[in-house]
Design a protein around this motif. Structure first.
Motif, PDB file in Angstrom:
ATOM      1  N   LEU A  30       0.881  -1.177  -0.121  1.00 37.97           N
ATOM      2  CA  LEU A  30      -0.161  -0.010   0.019  1.00 37.97           C
ATOM      3  C   LEU A  30       0.882   1.245  -0.074  1.00 37.97           C
ATOM      4  CD1 LEU A  30      -2.360  -1.050   2.858  1.00 37.97           C
ATOM      5  CD2 LEU A  30      -2.956  -1.024   0.418  1.00 37.97           C
ATOM      6  N   ARG A  31       0.434   2.386  -0.824  1.00 36.09           N
ATOM      7  CA  ARG A  31       1.298   3.481  -0.901  1.00 36.09           C
ATOM      8  C   ARG A  31       0.533   4.804  -0.269  1.00 36.09           C
ATOM      9  NH1 ARG A  31       5.364   2.648  -4.563  1.00 36.09           N
ATOM     10  NH2 ARG A  31       5.301   0.635  -5.581  1.00 36.09           N
TER      11      ARG A  31
ATOM     12  N   VAL B 201      -2.028   7.832   7.749  1.00 35.37           N
ATOM     13  CA  VAL B 201      -1.706   8.014   6.354  1.00 35.37           C
ATOM     14  C   VAL B 201      -2.839   7.681   5.314  1.00 35.37           C
ATOM     15  CG1 VAL B 201       0.275   7.979   4.888  1.00 35.37           C
ATOM     16  CG2 VAL B 201       0.746   8.080   7.050  1.00 35.37           C
ATOM     17  N   PRO B 202      -2.996   8.519   4.395  1.00 38.12           N
ATOM     18  CA  PRO B 202      -4.161   8.196   3.442  1.00 38.12           C
ATOM     19  C   PRO B 202      -3.523   7.457   2.339  1.00 38.12           C
ATOM     20  CG  PRO B 202      -3.593  10.432   2.955  1.00 38.12           C
ATOM     21  CD  PRO B 202      -2.787  10.021   4.458  1.00 38.12           C
ATOM     22  N   THR B 203      -4.387   6.284   1.496  1.00 36.59           N
ATOM     23  CA  THR B 203      -3.875   5.773   0.547  1.00 36.59           C
ATOM     24  C   THR B 203      -4.562   6.126  -0.696  1.00 36.59           C
ATOM     25  OG1 THR B 203      -5.538   3.854   0.738  1.00 36.59           O
ATOM     26  CG2 THR B 203      -3.291   3.613   1.800  1.00 36.59           C
ATOM     27  N   GLY B 204      -5.572   6.781  -0.518  1.00 33.34           N
ATOM     28  CA  GLY B 204      -6.400   7.514  -1.601  1.00 33.34           C
ATOM     29  C   GLY B 204      -7.314   6.635  -2.279  1.00 33.34           C
ATOM     30  N   LEU B 205      -7.628   5.472  -1.202  1.00 37.55           N
ATOM     31  CA  LEU B 205      -8.191   4.248  -1.891  1.00 37.55           C
ATOM     32  C   LEU B 205      -9.686   3.987  -0.943  1.00 37.55           C
ATOM     33  CD1 LEU B 205      -5.356   1.992  -2.857  1.00 37.55           C
ATOM     34  CD2 LEU B 205      -6.582   3.717  -4.327  1.00 37.55           C
ATOM     35  N   ARG B 206     -10.473   3.501  -1.601  1.00 43.36           N
ATOM     36  CA  ARG B 206     -11.642   2.628  -1.031  1.00 43.36           C
ATOM     37  C   ARG B 206     -11.685   1.231  -1.486  1.00 43.36           C
ATOM     38  NH1 ARG B 206     -16.088   6.075   1.645  1.00 43.36           N
ATOM     39  NH2 ARG B 206     -15.156   8.285   1.463  1.00 43.36           N
TER      40      ARG B 206
END
Length: 154
Positions: free
Chosen positions: A31-32, A54-59
């Motif tokens: 995960l990034r 820290v956000p991954t920008g994903l759902r």
């Protein structure tokens, strides 16, 4: 092989890679970090003992009967002392909110989380739910009530 459906959060950077397995034998998909637009150039600094989501920008959409376990990356832990505050984290199959990673810096020096950097790994695992039943007594074992350290050392 279960399929994990992924959508990007509004405002996330679409150039950040989706979770991926770095080797053919990897159990976890990396995960990034997908930082907000104004923070991408400089990253986020985690001071020693500081924790941050820290956000991954994903759902993600995880199939029923599975969970996503969020685990630390061994290199970050060994080299910088950066790990997860809730290792392993669990993403349930019915959760549809943002996928964030709770990083904590256990190291002695500040650590900068770079935009697009691999920060954790996701392991997909089957889930078994149990029935919890109150009874009058538990079955006996050789170990019995022996707790922490009761089986010895070495």
């Amino acid at each position: 092989m279960p399929q994990i459906n992924v959508v990007r959060e509004e405002g996330s950077d679409a150039s950040v890679a989706l979770p991926s397995y770095e080797t053919s034998g990897a159990a976890g998909a990396d995960l990034r970090a997908n930082l907000p637009d104004g923070d991408r150039a400089e990253g986020w600094v985690l001071a020693p003992m500081e924790r941050r989501i820290v956000p991954t920008g994903l759902r993600v959409e995880i199939p029923e009967g599975y969970e996503m376990q969020i685990r630390p990356r061994s290199g970050l832990a060994a080299k910088q002392g950066v790990t997860l505050a809730n290792a392993p984290g669990t993403i349930d199959s019915d959760y549809r909110g943002p996928l964030g990673v709770i990083l904590i810096n256990l190291g002695a020096d500040p650590f900068t989380v770079g935009h697009g950097e691999r920060i954790a790994q996701a392991v997909i695992a089957p889930v078994v739910q149990a029935d919890y039943v109150q009874v009058d007594a538990l079955g006996g074992t050789t170990r019995g009530e022996g707790g922490f350290g009761s089986t010895g050392r070495g």
